[in-house]
Design a protein around this motif. Structure first.
Motif, PDB file in Angstrom:
ATOM      1  N   GLU A   1     -14.752 -14.560  19.663  1.00  0.00           N
ATOM      2  CA  GLU A   1     -14.177 -14.621  18.322  1.00  0.00           C
ATOM      3  C   GLU A   1     -13.434 -13.334  17.989  1.00  0.00           C
ATOM      4  N   GLU A   2     -13.993 -12.204  18.431  1.00  0.00           N
ATOM      5  CA  GLU A   2     -13.327 -10.924  18.186  1.00  0.00           C
ATOM      6  C   GLU A   2     -12.011 -10.844  18.957  1.00  0.00           C
ATOM      7  N   ALA A   3     -12.010 -11.355  20.202  1.00  0.00           N
ATOM      8  CA  ALA A   3     -10.782 -11.357  21.005  1.00  0.00           C
ATOM      9  C   ALA A   3      -9.706 -12.231  20.361  1.00  0.00           C
ATOM     10  N   LEU A   4     -10.123 -13.383  19.835  1.00  0.00           N
ATOM     11  CA  LEU A   4      -9.165 -14.253  19.151  1.00  0.00           C
ATOM     12  C   LEU A   4      -8.613 -13.594  17.895  1.00  0.00           C
ATOM     13  N   ARG A   5      -9.481 -12.893  17.165  1.00  0.00           N
ATOM     14  CA  ARG A   5      -9.029 -12.224  15.951  1.00  0.00           C
ATOM     15  C   ARG A   5      -8.039 -11.102  16.279  1.00  0.00           C
ATOM     16  N   ARG A   6      -8.335 -10.347  17.349  1.00  0.00           N
ATOM     17  CA  ARG A   6      -7.412  -9.279  17.744  1.00  0.00           C
ATOM     18  C   ARG A   6      -6.078  -9.848  18.185  1.00  0.00           C
ATOM     19  N   ALA A   7      -6.117 -10.983  18.919  1.00  0.00           N
ATOM     20  CA  ALA A   7      -4.877 -11.607  19.360  1.00  0.00           C
ATOM     21  C   ALA A   7      -4.057 -12.092  18.171  1.00  0.00           C
ATOM     22  N   ALA A   8      -4.751 -12.641  17.168  1.00  0.00           N
ATOM     23  CA  ALA A   8      -4.043 -13.106  15.980  1.00  0.00           C
ATOM     24  C   ALA A   8      -3.408 -11.938  15.235  1.00  0.00           C
ATOM     25  N   ASP A   9      -4.152 -10.834  15.142  1.00  0.00           N
ATOM     26  CA  ASP A   9      -3.597  -9.648  14.490  1.00  0.00           C
ATOM     27  C   ASP A   9      -2.376  -9.134  15.237  1.00  0.00           C
ATOM     28  N   ALA A  10      -2.486  -9.122  16.575  1.00  0.00           N
ATOM     29  CA  ALA A  10      -1.367  -8.634  17.381  1.00  0.00           C
ATOM     30  C   ALA A  10      -0.153  -9.542  17.248  1.00  0.00           C
ATOM     31  N   GLY A  11      -0.423 -10.851  17.154  1.00  0.00           N
ATOM     32  CA  GLY A  11       0.687 -11.788  17.003  1.00  0.00           C
ATOM     33  C   GLY A  11       1.413 -11.608  15.682  1.00  0.00           C
ATOM     34  N   ARG A  12       0.662 -11.271  14.658  1.00  0.00           N
ATOM     35  CA  ARG A  12       1.292 -11.039  13.361  1.00  0.00           C
ATOM     36  C   ARG A  12       1.921  -9.660  13.272  1.00  0.00           C
ATOM     37  N   GLY A  13       1.505  -8.758  14.189  1.00  0.00           N
ATOM     38  CA  GLY A  13       1.965  -7.380  14.087  1.00  0.00           C
ATOM     39  C   GLY A  13       1.119  -6.622  13.081  1.00  0.00           C
ATOM     40  N   VAL A  14       1.212  -5.301  13.133  1.00  0.00           N
ATOM     41  CA  VAL A  14       0.456  -4.476  12.198  1.00  0.00           C
ATOM     42  C   VAL A  14       1.289  -4.339  10.934  1.00  0.00           C
ATOM     43  N   THR A  15       0.915  -5.116   9.938  1.00  0.00           N
ATOM     44  CA  THR A  15       1.668  -5.155   8.685  1.00  0.00           C
ATOM     45  C   THR A  15       0.702  -4.975   7.515  1.00  0.00           C
ATOM     46  N   GLY A  16       1.207  -5.178   6.320  1.00  0.00           N
ATOM     47  CA  GLY A  16       0.367  -5.097   5.133  1.00  0.00           C
ATOM     48  C   GLY A  16       0.230  -3.673   4.634  1.00  0.00           C
ATOM     49  N   GLU A  17      -0.945  -3.355   4.104  1.00  0.00           N
ATOM     50  CA  GLU A  17      -1.187  -2.046   3.501  1.00  0.00           C
ATOM     51  C   GLU A  17      -2.509  -1.485   3.998  1.00  0.00           C
ATOM     52  N   LEU A  18      -2.531  -0.195   4.235  1.00  0.00           N
ATOM     53  CA  LEU A  18      -3.744   0.504   4.638  1.00  0.00           C
ATOM     54  C   LEU A  18      -3.959   1.653   3.668  1.00  0.00           C
ATOM     55  N   ARG A  19      -5.148   1.699   3.070  1.00  0.00           N
ATOM     56  CA  ARG A  19      -5.473   2.743   2.094  1.00  0.00           C
ATOM     57  C   ARG A  19      -6.367   3.777   2.759  1.00  0.00           C
ATOM     58  N   VAL A  20      -5.828   4.970   2.957  1.00  0.00           N
ATOM     59  CA  VAL A  20      -6.562   6.030   3.638  1.00  0.00           C
ATOM     60  C   VAL A  20      -6.844   7.154   2.651  1.00  0.00           C
ATOM     61  N   ALA A  21      -7.917   7.885   2.900  1.00  0.00           N
ATOM     62  CA  ALA A  21      -8.312   8.939   1.967  1.00  0.00           C
ATOM     63  C   ALA A  21      -8.868  10.128   2.723  1.00  0.00           C
ATOM     64  N   PHE A  22      -8.854  11.264   2.063  1.00  0.00           N
ATOM     65  CA  PHE A  22      -9.431  12.480   2.625  1.00  0.00           C
ATOM     66  C   PHE A  22     -10.436  13.048   1.640  1.00  0.00           C
ATOM     67  N   LEU A  23     -11.398  13.787   2.180  1.00  0.00           N
ATOM     68  CA  LEU A  23     -12.445  14.434   1.379  1.00  0.00           C
ATOM     69  C   LEU A  23     -12.451  15.902   1.764  1.00  0.00           C
ATOM     70  N   GLY A  24     -11.978  16.752   0.887  1.00  0.00           N
ATOM     71  CA  GLY A  24     -11.871  18.175   1.184  1.00  0.00           C
ATOM     72  C   GLY A  24     -10.429  18.542   1.476  1.00  0.00           C
ATOM     73  N   GLU A  25      -9.942  19.560   0.813  1.00  0.00           N
ATOM     74  CA  GLU A  25      -8.516  19.890   0.877  1.00  0.00           C
ATOM     75  C   GLU A  25      -8.016  20.182   2.284  1.00  0.00           C
ATOM     76  N   TRP A  26      -8.828  20.829   3.108  1.00  0.00           N
ATOM     77  CA  TRP A  26      -8.305  21.246   4.405  1.00  0.00           C
ATOM     78  C   TRP A  26      -8.188  20.091   5.392  1.00  0.00           C
ATOM     79  N   THR A  27      -8.770  18.922   5.065  1.00  0.00           N
ATOM     80  CA  THR A  27      -8.606  17.758   5.935  1.00  0.00           C
ATOM     81  C   THR A  27      -7.284  17.033   5.682  1.00  0.00           C
ATOM     82  N   ALA A  28      -6.642  17.297   4.542  1.00  0.00           N
ATOM     83  CA  ALA A  28      -5.413  16.578   4.192  1.00  0.00           C
ATOM     84  C   ALA A  28      -4.309  16.725   5.246  1.00  0.00           C
TER      85      ALA A  28
END
Length: 297
Positions: free
Chosen positions: A77-104
């Motif tokens: 099931e994980e392999a099928l999900r990865r294949a589906a993601d790859a078929g769609r391409g890496v799209t959409g939105e990713l929300r990333v965050a940092f904790l501590g100024e020097w990691t920015a």
């Protein structure tokens, strides 16, 4: 080779131990469930379930088959999900965050490389605080966080940043004039504590209950944020082990930073909720790892 219906029927019945509930979940008849299981038992040459008018139980053979099949099905099931993601391409939105100024800066290098590789995926960068970092991951406000290890209860990538530890003390403290100290000194001074929202593993790493030799470490007051904790240090209420980058990012005339020569380094990396492991998140972890490997401060 087992057919998909055989696998689904067997594993569902192994979980439900009830023909009616199994049929309802699979949206087939009870008779069809019985037919599939009997055919599977004929192929194997042994009973998979013990059936009575009141109960259904797995036989030893059935239990072993269920234990063997579950990870294989999960992997497929994980392999099928990865294949589906790859078929769609890496799209959409990713929300990333940092904790501590020097990691920015490290996070921004990862964002830049990820953007080059996946221009169709929008990345939103945010800052979180000690008080809301875990909650932001759990409620989905952010997808992935660059934070200090250990971060209990979360999936984590490789360490991207390492720094030596120093001891923050008040500028007028007797230890302020020392060039280097041992971690054992924590047994001799109250240690300012992190807020309750931080995990047990993190607290034990940063403000341990005992020194390496087993001496108890006295607990000082609790701070609500890192700046507040440094203020408690400046007031002489306690000392605090921190990363050496605090010298650069939190310089204060009322706080001195003294090297802890025998302390393990602090490590930081990406953490995220295991159930939120998407293909774009995996690609971001790869980009962050590659960016960290090519960066030489």
């Amino acid at each position: 080779m087992l057919e998909r219906l055989e696998i689904e029927t067997f594993l569902t019945l192994a979980e439900e131990l009830h023909f009616g509930r199994t049929a309802a979940r699979l949206q087939i008849t009870t008779g069809r469930v019985s037919q599939v299981i009997k055919a599977l038992e004929r192929r194997i040459g042994g009973l998979l379930f013990e059936r009575t008018s009141r109960s259904v139980r797995l036989t030893p053979i059935g239990r072993r088959l269920a234990d063997d099949l579950r990870p294989l099905v999960a992997g497929m099931e994980e392999a099928l999900r990865r294949a589906a993601d790859a078929g769609r391409g890496v799209t959409g939105e990713l929300r990333v965050a940092f904790l501590g100024e020097w990691t920015a800066p490290a996070l921004l290098r990862a964002v830049a490389l990820f953007g080059e590789r996946h221009p169709d995926c929008r990345v939103d960068v945010r800052e979180v605080q000690l008080s809301n970092s875990r909650a932001s991951l759990l409620d989905g406000s952010i997808d992935v966080l660059l934070a200090s290890f250990p971060f209990d209860g979360m999936a984590c990538g490789p360490a991207l940043l390492r720094e030596r530890r120093v001891l923050a003390v008040a500028a007028g403290h007797p230890l302020a004039g020392e060039e280097r100290l041992s971690v054992e000194v924590l047994a001799e001074h109250p240690v300012v504590q992190y807020p309750q929202v931080t995990s047990a593993g993190f607290k034990q790493d940063r403000t341990p209950d005992r020194t390496p030799s087993g001496r108890p470490v006295p607990k000082g007051p609790v701070g609500g944020s890192f700046s507040e904790m440094l203020t408690l240090v400046a007031m002489g209420r306690g000392v605090l082990p921190v990363g050496e980058h605090s010298r650069q990012y939190y310089p204060r005339p009322d706080v001195a930073y003294v090297s802890l020569h025998d302390a393990q380094p602090i490590e930081r990396g990406l953490v995220w909720r295991e159930g939120n492991t998407t293909e774009r998140l995996r690609e971001f972890v790869r980009a962050a790892t590659d960016a960290a490997g090519s960066f030489h401060p």
